[in-house]
Write a protein that holds these residues in place. Sequence first.
Motif, short mmCIF file in Angstrom:
data_model
loop_
_atom_site.label_atom_id
_atom_site.label_comp_id
_atom_site.label_asym_id
_atom_site.label_seq_id
_atom_site.Cartn_x
_atom_site.Cartn_y
_atom_site.Cartn_z
N ASN A 149 15.44 7.41 20.32
CA ASN A 149 16.70 6.97 19.71
C ASN A 149 17.23 5.69 20.36
N TYR A 150 16.35 4.77 20.67
CA TYR A 150 16.72 3.53 21.36
C TYR A 150 17.03 2.47 20.31
N ASN A 151 18.17 2.65 19.62
CA ASN A 151 18.49 1.89 18.42
C ASN A 151 19.76 1.07 18.55
N PRO A 152 19.75 -0.16 18.01
CA PRO A 152 21.00 -0.91 17.88
C PRO A 152 21.82 -0.35 16.72
N SER A 153 23.09 -0.67 16.70
CA SER A 153 23.94 -0.18 15.60
C SER A 153 23.59 -0.85 14.27
N ASP A 154 23.11 -2.10 14.33
CA ASP A 154 22.72 -2.83 13.13
C ASP A 154 21.27 -2.48 12.78
N LYS A 155 21.06 -1.75 11.71
CA LYS A 155 19.72 -1.27 11.36
C LYS A 155 18.81 -2.38 10.86
N THR A 156 19.34 -3.57 10.59
CA THR A 156 18.50 -4.67 10.12
C THR A 156 17.86 -5.46 11.26
N VAL A 157 18.27 -5.18 12.48
CA VAL A 157 17.67 -5.86 13.64
C VAL A 157 16.21 -5.41 13.77
N ASP A 158 15.31 -6.38 13.91
CA ASP A 158 13.87 -6.09 13.92
C ASP A 158 13.29 -6.33 15.31
N TYR A 159 12.94 -5.26 15.99
CA TYR A 159 12.06 -5.36 17.15
C TYR A 159 11.22 -4.11 17.23
N LYS A 160 10.11 -4.24 17.92
CA LYS A 160 9.18 -3.12 18.03
C LYS A 160 9.49 -2.32 19.29
N TRP A 161 9.09 -1.09 19.31
CA TRP A 161 9.29 -0.29 20.51
C TRP A 161 8.14 -0.45 21.49
N VAL A 162 6.92 -0.63 20.99
CA VAL A 162 5.78 -0.91 21.86
C VAL A 162 4.95 -2.00 21.21
N SER A 163 4.67 -3.08 21.96
CA SER A 163 3.82 -4.16 21.49
C SER A 163 2.60 -4.27 22.40
N LEU A 164 1.43 -4.09 21.80
CA LEU A 164 0.18 -4.13 22.55
C LEU A 164 -0.56 -5.43 22.28
N HIS A 165 -0.48 -6.33 23.26
CA HIS A 165 -1.32 -7.53 23.26
C HIS A 165 -2.45 -7.30 24.27
N GLY A 166 -3.22 -8.33 24.52
CA GLY A 166 -4.22 -8.26 25.58
C GLY A 166 -5.47 -7.49 25.18
N ARG A 167 -6.14 -6.90 26.20
CA ARG A 167 -7.42 -6.25 26.00
C ARG A 167 -7.49 -4.92 26.72
#
Length: 456
Positions: A149-167
């Motif tokens: 439940n790690y959410n901003p009040s504005d539901k249109t805000v776009d970020y990911k909870w986990v981003s996997l780059h690399g190898r």
Amino acid sequence: MKKFNSLFLMFLLVNCVFCSSCTASNVAEVVEERKQQAPSEAKVYTISSAIELNALTLAPGDKVVMKAGEWKNQLINFKAKGTAEKPITLIAETKGSVILSGNSNLKIDGEWLVVDGLSFKNGFSLKDDVVIFTKNTANSRLTNTSIENYNPSDKTVDYKWVSLHGRNNRVDHCAISGKTHQGTTLVVWLDDKPNYHQIDHNYFGPRPDLGVNGGETIRIGTSTYSMNDSYTTVQHNIFDKCNGEMEIISIKSGYNKILNNLFYECVGTITFRHGNHSEVSNNYLVGNGVANTGGIRIIGESQKVTGNYLYKIAGTSLRAAISVMNAYENPELNEYWQVKNAVIENNIIVNGREAFVLGAGKDSKRVLAPDGVKIMNNYIINAATLLVSQDEPKNLTLQNNQVDGGNFSSGFVKMGNDLQLSDGIWQNKTSVKTPFWLNTAVGPDWKKDNRSFIFK
């Protein structure tokens, strides 16, 4: 003669002194070299803030212990280089007791790093994704961690909870639940090289319908890199009521494997959206008759769908138990590519509304029918509709699909006695197994949730 002897003795004395000095020098050099080669003892650091972590110079084998308590507005930058034999660990003093709240997030940046036992809640990220494996990160791991439940009040805000780059990075035994705002929950990002990530033994908890595109639980790749290969494996995860959008898992790259996961009452599908040569095998998709629960949707070339168990999938057309789509004639990277040489085999479909749909989504643009699809040796029990053809596929193989409780047509035969009920699931008698969630730990070892998954 005496003079000669004196000179000779002096020469010997000088030579001995010189040799002794050289020997001593050599010994000193060897000792110093061995000191440098000797393994340094790993250190344990206990910290109470991100600033203290940033001040450390970490070496292979070191451990950083985060003190129990609330860590509010902490930007954790875990940057170091361990080795395969000596990874560097960032761990909670007591697993689950380090609460990253407010606007906290975590960046994993380096090689052979392990993050263990953290909890994100009571907050949201300001701009960056909650957990980021950077492009330089390899052979690193996030484990035993929760994001809830790690959410901003504005539901249109776009970020990911986990981003996997690399190898070669891994996310395992985590609990990730309750994302209500814009953006995919977990993304595997591609570039020009395969990344070989592993996502396993995680609990992905309920995600409500976002109402717009971009609410996938997992996305592997992007349209831009969709013709590149990822080789990511997703296995032994539970997806519980992950309803963010139509695609629960969106595969947008090549050579990925979705193996032995549970999708429980998810209003959506596993979708081969872009890319080729991926596999969806031995998964359990349990719809329980919930409206718009979906199965597996196929787009692209040489995709493989085998050994899956699909129970009471209520969706139709694009959300049918197994849906094979039509395509554009000259698609852009982000559009629909033709299905070619798909293999659909040894799946068990029970009480589904539509078992198979061919040419799904045909319209004025999606006019290219599937080519070379093989539907063989599947088992269909009590399907309301066995086969829907929205278009006529080319080079279709329909062979030995066994049916109980439905009408027969070419390629479908009356079911024999291959199946038996075990653990409430119809299984082939030659390959009976206990469903993984009944005997395998999923989610953090410190977080004991009372979860049960009933076939209704």
